[in-house]
Design an enzyme around this catalytic site. Sequence first.
Site, PDB file in Angstrom:
ATOM      1  N   GLY A 126       5.894 -10.682  -2.191  1.00  0.00           N
ATOM      2  CA  GLY A 126       4.654 -10.216  -2.827  1.00  0.00           C
ATOM      3  C   GLY A 126       4.406  -8.740  -2.582  1.00  0.00           C
ATOM      4  N   ASP A 127       3.454  -8.184  -3.331  1.00  0.00           N
ATOM      5  CA  ASP A 127       3.041  -6.782  -3.192  1.00  0.00           C
ATOM      6  C   ASP A 127       4.164  -5.785  -3.457  1.00  0.00           C
ATOM      7  OD1 ASP A 127       0.526  -7.736  -2.438  1.00  0.00           O
ATOM      8  OD2 ASP A 127       1.116  -7.833  -0.332  1.00  0.00           O
ATOM      9  N   LYS A 135       4.135  -5.102  -8.665  1.00  0.00           N
ATOM     10  CA  LYS A 135       4.271  -5.770  -9.975  1.00  0.00           C
ATOM     11  C   LYS A 135       3.285  -5.198 -10.989  1.00  0.00           C
ATOM     12  CE  LYS A 135       3.407  -9.677  -7.882  1.00  0.00           C
ATOM     13  NZ  LYS A 135       3.554  -9.299  -6.460  1.00  0.00           N
ATOM     14  N   ASN A 145      -5.808 -14.936  -4.810  1.00  0.00           N
ATOM     15  CA  ASN A 145      -5.032 -14.532  -3.627  1.00  0.00           C
ATOM     16  C   ASN A 145      -4.211 -13.292  -3.964  1.00  0.00           C
ATOM     17  OD1 ASN A 145      -3.500 -16.103  -5.416  1.00  0.00           O
ATOM     18  ND2 ASN A 145      -2.358 -17.179  -3.842  1.00  0.00           N
ATOM     19  N   GLY A 186      -3.415  -9.572  -5.330  1.00  0.00           N
ATOM     20  CA  GLY A 186      -4.113  -8.285  -5.368  1.00  0.00           C
ATOM     21  C   GLY A 186      -3.201  -7.307  -6.063  1.00  0.00           C
ATOM     22  N   HIS A 187      -3.538  -6.915  -7.280  1.00  0.00           N
ATOM     23  CA  HIS A 187      -2.641  -6.106  -8.107  1.00  0.00           C
ATOM     24  C   HIS A 187      -3.263  -4.734  -8.364  1.00  0.00           C
ATOM     25  CE1 HIS A 187      -0.467  -9.935  -9.778  1.00  0.00           C
ATOM     26  NE2 HIS A 187      -0.325  -9.768  -8.484  1.00  0.00           N
ATOM     27  N   THR A 188      -2.558  -3.695  -7.938  1.00  0.00           N
ATOM     28  CA  THR A 188      -3.107  -2.339  -8.008  1.00  0.00           C
ATOM     29  C   THR A 188      -2.470  -1.530  -9.129  1.00  0.00           C
ATOM     30  OG1 THR A 188      -3.057  -2.465  -5.597  1.00  0.00           O
ATOM     31  CG2 THR A 188      -3.654  -0.327  -6.557  1.00  0.00           C
ATOM     32  N   GLN A 231       2.236 -13.086  -6.439  1.00  0.00           N
ATOM     33  CA  GLN A 231       2.987 -13.395  -5.205  1.00  0.00           C
ATOM     34  C   GLN A 231       4.462 -13.007  -5.377  1.00  0.00           C
ATOM     35  OE1 GLN A 231       0.666 -16.246  -6.330  1.00  0.00           O
ATOM     36  NE2 GLN A 231      -0.736 -14.852  -5.330  1.00  0.00           N
ATOM     37  N   THR A 261       2.887 -19.797  -0.595  1.00  0.00           N
ATOM     38  CA  THR A 261       1.669 -20.131  -1.326  1.00  0.00           C
ATOM     39  C   THR A 261       1.903 -21.478  -2.014  1.00  0.00           C
ATOM     40  OG1 THR A 261      -0.060 -19.252  -2.782  1.00  0.00           O
ATOM     41  CG2 THR A 261       2.246 -18.864  -3.470  1.00  0.00           C
ATOM     42  N   THR A 299      -6.979  -8.785   1.228  1.00  0.00           N
ATOM     43  CA  THR A 299      -7.603  -9.076   2.530  1.00  0.00           C
ATOM     44  C   THR A 299      -7.693  -7.855   3.441  1.00  0.00           C
ATOM     45  OG1 THR A 299      -5.441  -9.691   3.409  1.00  0.00           O
ATOM     46  CG2 THR A 299      -6.802 -11.478   2.524  1.00  0.00           C
ATOM     47  N   ARG A 351      -5.455  -6.792   5.335  1.00  0.00           N
ATOM     48  CA  ARG A 351      -4.636  -6.970   6.539  1.00  0.00           C
ATOM     49  C   ARG A 351      -3.445  -6.019   6.524  1.00  0.00           C
ATOM     50  NH1 ARG A 351      -3.217 -13.235   6.242  1.00  0.00           N
ATOM     51  NH2 ARG A 351      -3.228 -12.742   4.031  1.00  0.00           N
ATOM     52  N   ASP A 380      10.030   6.459  -2.624  1.00  0.00           N
ATOM     53  CA  ASP A 380       9.438   7.697  -2.081  1.00  0.00           C
ATOM     54  C   ASP A 380       8.955   7.489  -0.649  1.00  0.00           C
ATOM     55  OD1 ASP A 380       7.560   5.965  -3.629  1.00  0.00           O
ATOM     56  OD2 ASP A 380       6.055   7.261  -2.690  1.00  0.00           O
ATOM     57  N   VAL A 403       8.561   6.213  -7.709  1.00  0.00           N
ATOM     58  CA  VAL A 403       8.516   7.303  -6.716  1.00  0.00           C
ATOM     59  C   VAL A 403       7.081   7.669  -6.357  1.00  0.00           C
ATOM     60  CG1 VAL A 403      10.791   8.233  -7.309  1.00  0.00           C
ATOM     61  CG2 VAL A 403       8.764   9.054  -8.548  1.00  0.00           C
TER      62      VAL A 403
HETATM   63  P1  GDP Z   1       1.526  -6.161  -6.512  1.00  0.00           P
HETATM   64  O1  GDP Z   1       0.726  -7.231  -5.848  1.00  0.00           O
HETATM   65  O2  GDP Z   1       2.975  -6.514  -6.587  1.00  0.00           O
HETATM   66  O3  GDP Z   1       0.989  -5.737  -7.839  1.00  0.00           O
HETATM   67  O4  GDP Z   1       1.456  -4.893  -5.535  1.00  0.00           O
HETATM   68  P2  GDP Z   1       0.145  -4.333  -4.759  1.00  0.00           P
HETATM   69  O5  GDP Z   1      -0.735  -3.663  -5.730  1.00  0.00           O
HETATM   70  O6  GDP Z   1      -0.457  -5.380  -3.896  1.00  0.00           O
HETATM   71  O7  GDP Z   1       0.813  -3.312  -3.741  1.00  0.00           O
HETATM   72  C1  GDP Z   1       1.645  -2.267  -4.172  1.00  0.00           C
HETATM   73  C2  GDP Z   1       1.058  -0.951  -3.660  1.00  0.00           C
HETATM   74  O8  GDP Z   1       2.026   0.077  -3.787  1.00  0.00           O
HETATM   75  C3  GDP Z   1      -0.129  -0.485  -4.454  1.00  0.00           C
HETATM   76  O9  GDP Z   1      -0.992   0.229  -3.600  1.00  0.00           O
HETATM   77  C4  GDP Z   1       0.482   0.446  -5.493  1.00  0.00           C
HETATM   78  O10 GDP Z   1      -0.433   1.444  -5.959  1.00  0.00           O
HETATM   79  C5  GDP Z   1       1.582   1.078  -4.675  1.00  0.00           C
HETATM   80  N1  GDP Z   1       2.785   1.481  -5.433  1.00  0.00           N
HETATM   81  C6  GDP Z   1       3.391   0.858  -6.479  1.00  0.00           C
HETATM   82  N2  GDP Z   1       4.542   1.489  -6.795  1.00  0.00           N
HETATM   83  C7  GDP Z   1       4.671   2.530  -5.940  1.00  0.00           C
HETATM   84  C8  GDP Z   1       5.685   3.536  -5.731  1.00  0.00           C
HETATM   85  O11 GDP Z   1       6.702   3.589  -6.408  1.00  0.00           O
HETATM   86  N3  GDP Z   1       5.466   4.419  -4.702  1.00  0.00           N
HETATM   87  C9  GDP Z   1       4.340   4.368  -3.924  1.00  0.00           C
HETATM   88  N4  GDP Z   1       4.215   5.272  -2.954  1.00  0.00           N
HETATM   89  N5  GDP Z   1       3.386   3.446  -4.095  1.00  0.00           N
HETATM   90  C10 GDP Z   1       3.561   2.537  -5.075  1.00  0.00           C
HETATM   91  P1  IMO Z   2       0.418 -10.485  -4.897  1.00  0.00           P
HETATM   92  O1  IMO Z   2       0.329 -11.096  -6.269  1.00  0.00           O
HETATM   93  C1  IMO Z   2       1.381 -11.021  -0.691  1.00  0.00           C
HETATM   94  C2  IMO Z   2       0.471 -14.928   1.076  1.00  0.00           C
HETATM   95  C3  IMO Z   2      -0.622 -14.992   2.123  1.00  0.00           C
HETATM   96  C4  IMO Z   2      -0.060 -16.095   3.006  1.00  0.00           C
HETATM   97  C5  IMO Z   2       0.561 -17.053   1.989  1.00  0.00           C
HETATM   98  C6  IMO Z   2      -0.312 -18.218   1.597  1.00  0.00           C
HETATM   99  O2  IMO Z   2      -0.591  -9.428  -4.649  1.00  0.00           O
HETATM  100  O3  IMO Z   2       1.816 -10.075  -4.594  1.00  0.00           O
HETATM  101  P2  IMO Z   2      -2.481 -18.411   0.054  1.00  0.00           P
HETATM  102  O4  IMO Z   2      -3.833 -17.775   0.165  1.00  0.00           O
HETATM  103  O5  IMO Z   2      -1.769 -18.115  -1.206  1.00  0.00           O
HETATM  104  O6  IMO Z   2      -2.512 -19.888   0.350  1.00  0.00           O
HETATM  105  O7  IMO Z   2      -1.619 -17.764   1.264  1.00  0.00           O
HETATM  106  O8  IMO Z   2       0.839 -16.270   0.845  1.00  0.00           O
HETATM  107  N1  IMO Z   2       0.068 -14.328  -0.224  1.00  0.00           N
HETATM  108  C7  IMO Z   2       0.445 -13.104  -0.624  1.00  0.00           C
HETATM  109  N2  IMO Z   2       1.147 -12.148   0.015  1.00  0.00           N
HETATM  110  N3  IMO Z   2       0.967 -10.825  -1.958  1.00  0.00           N
HETATM  111  C8  IMO Z   2       0.288 -11.794  -2.615  1.00  0.00           C
HETATM  112  O9  IMO Z   2      -0.023 -11.698  -3.923  1.00  0.00           O
HETATM  113  C9  IMO Z   2      -0.044 -12.984  -1.944  1.00  0.00           C
HETATM  114  N4  IMO Z   2      -0.715 -14.108  -2.267  1.00  0.00           N
HETATM  115  C10 IMO Z   2      -0.617 -14.927  -1.217  1.00  0.00           C
HETATM  116  O10 IMO Z   2      -0.760 -13.782   2.814  1.00  0.00           O
HETATM  117  O11 IMO Z   2       0.980 -15.598   3.807  1.00  0.00           O
HETATM  118 MG    MG Z   3      -0.534  -7.462  -4.151  1.00  0.00          MG
END
Ligand code: GDP
Ligand code: IMO
Ligand code: MG
Length: 424
Positions: free
Chosen positions: A12-13, A16, A38, A40-42, A224, A239, A301, A303, A333, A413
């Site tokens: 995750g994170d 995407k 659950n 969190g998409h930025t 995720q 999850t 969250t 965290r 980067d 980057v």
């Molecule tokens: P997602 O859940 O997969 O959509 O990802 P999140 O939004 O939870 O976390 C990705 C984080 O990395 C966010 O703060 C984005 O703004 C940041 N991000 C995405 N691509 C890049 C990159 O290429 N470089 C940097 N430095 N940050 C990035």
């Molecule tokens: P995105 O879409 C990262 C993790 C939680 C925990 C486990 C189970 O932003 O990538 P849950 O609340 O789903 O029952 O928790 O899954 N988790 C994620 N970790 N990115 C996420 O979503 C997540 N969604 C759930 O931290 O370990």
């Molecule tokens: Mg996320």
Amino acid sequence: MSSKVIIGAQWGDEGKAKIIDILSEEAEVVVRSQGGNNAGHTVVANNETYKFHLIPSGILYEGTECIVGNGVVIDPDGILGEIDGITAKGISTSKLRISKRAHVVMPYHKVLDGIKEQYRGEGDIGTTKKGIGPCYMDKAERSGIRICDLYNVDVFKARVRDNVEIKNKIIKYVYEQDVVLDAEQIIEDYLVFAERLKPYVTDTTVEVYEALRADKKVLFEGAQGTLLDIDLGTYPYVTSSHPVTGGVCVGAGVGPTEIDECIGVMKGYITRVGKGPFPTELFDTTGDKIREVGHEFGTTTGRPRRCGWFDAVIGKFAVRTSGLTSIALNKIDVLSNIETVKICTVYKKGEELIHEFPASLEELAECEPVYEELPGWGPIDHIKKYSDLPENAKAYVTRCEELCGAKITMVGVGPDRAQNIYVD
Ligand code: GDP
Ligand code: IMO
Ligand code: MG
């Protein structure tokens, strides 16, 4: 190619939402098919940072239809808060659609998520406490409440009363907690939410099907990541849904013949929030540096995310289990100014080499990563063309690609939608 699935290929994170936002410029429909708030998409665009949890990340483009599919679990209060938040920023939600078949996250799901985690003690999963697991449990147990039930008031009231009666007993007699849920209050609150959600609610399978028939460009937005998949991930530290590409068909109500491309999003390193094994985790200053430079703190969250080196055993697993046709490699980067970067190519268990990601967590715990070292590179966040990247950064991308077994077509980057490089 009119339909693309974008999934997380790690824990995750992976960024995407950034990829979805970039591809949304050309897309006409963006569909979420699993998970809930659950996620969190930025998205960083026009000097503004947007955080989405249930609303698809294509919403910033006015003409893009954004669909929350049947496989998503919806917290009505959560999605209404998101709608209000983005409306206040001047973004229209008139093209948002919510599936009639999606299950509803109820207050008792959130309460039970918290209580169960507390009960697990040291063995907790580290969930987001958004009620996701308990909601999917009710769905599988066939006692869940769906969005369409909100509009059949007698059925809805009966289901809430039945569920609350049982949940209150579980909370009191199994978990010995003195939380008491009030069915009538829940009914009152949810009927208000239902009225507000009504304009968005429809049979989204029809919308998606018609869009595909009309040859519109459709993106399926994963939440995720592969290793959080309930079947394929590091169970039980997962999850409760299917973040792999296979989950899209059921969660959006489309056939596999409709999917043209499967893009896996990875970071140039790996992070994980919550508990569970993580072979390449770093506990040193390099890990701290990656966390700090990459702002690796949970979007949902807050965290701190656990950070570690890129793991090609995981990359290869994601390519295999999701049939990835290409990879978007974000955040390279963040690795700038590290003298020597490492890639895990294989695991070692005693004297044995382990090439495939193990199913058993006990076996995974015994695995030591075997690293290949590559020379680092300087700042790259200003670079716009792949050919302008330092040779060492390109060599890193090429090596990740070779080891994972799918073409890397995009490299990130920086967080801004403009900081994405197409690989020539
Ligand atoms: P997602 O859940 O997969 O959509 O990802 P999140 O939004 O939870 O976390 C990705 C984080 O990395 C966010 O703060 C984005 O703004 C940041 N991000 C995405 N691509 C890049 C990159 O290429 N470089 C940097 N430095 N940050 C990035
Ligand atoms: P995105 O879409 C990262 C993790 C939680 C925990 C486990 C189970 O932003 O990538 P849950 O609340 O789903 O029952 O928790 O899954 N988790 C994620 N970790 N990115 C996420 O979503 C997540 N969604 C759930 O931290 O370990
Ligand atoms: Mg996320």
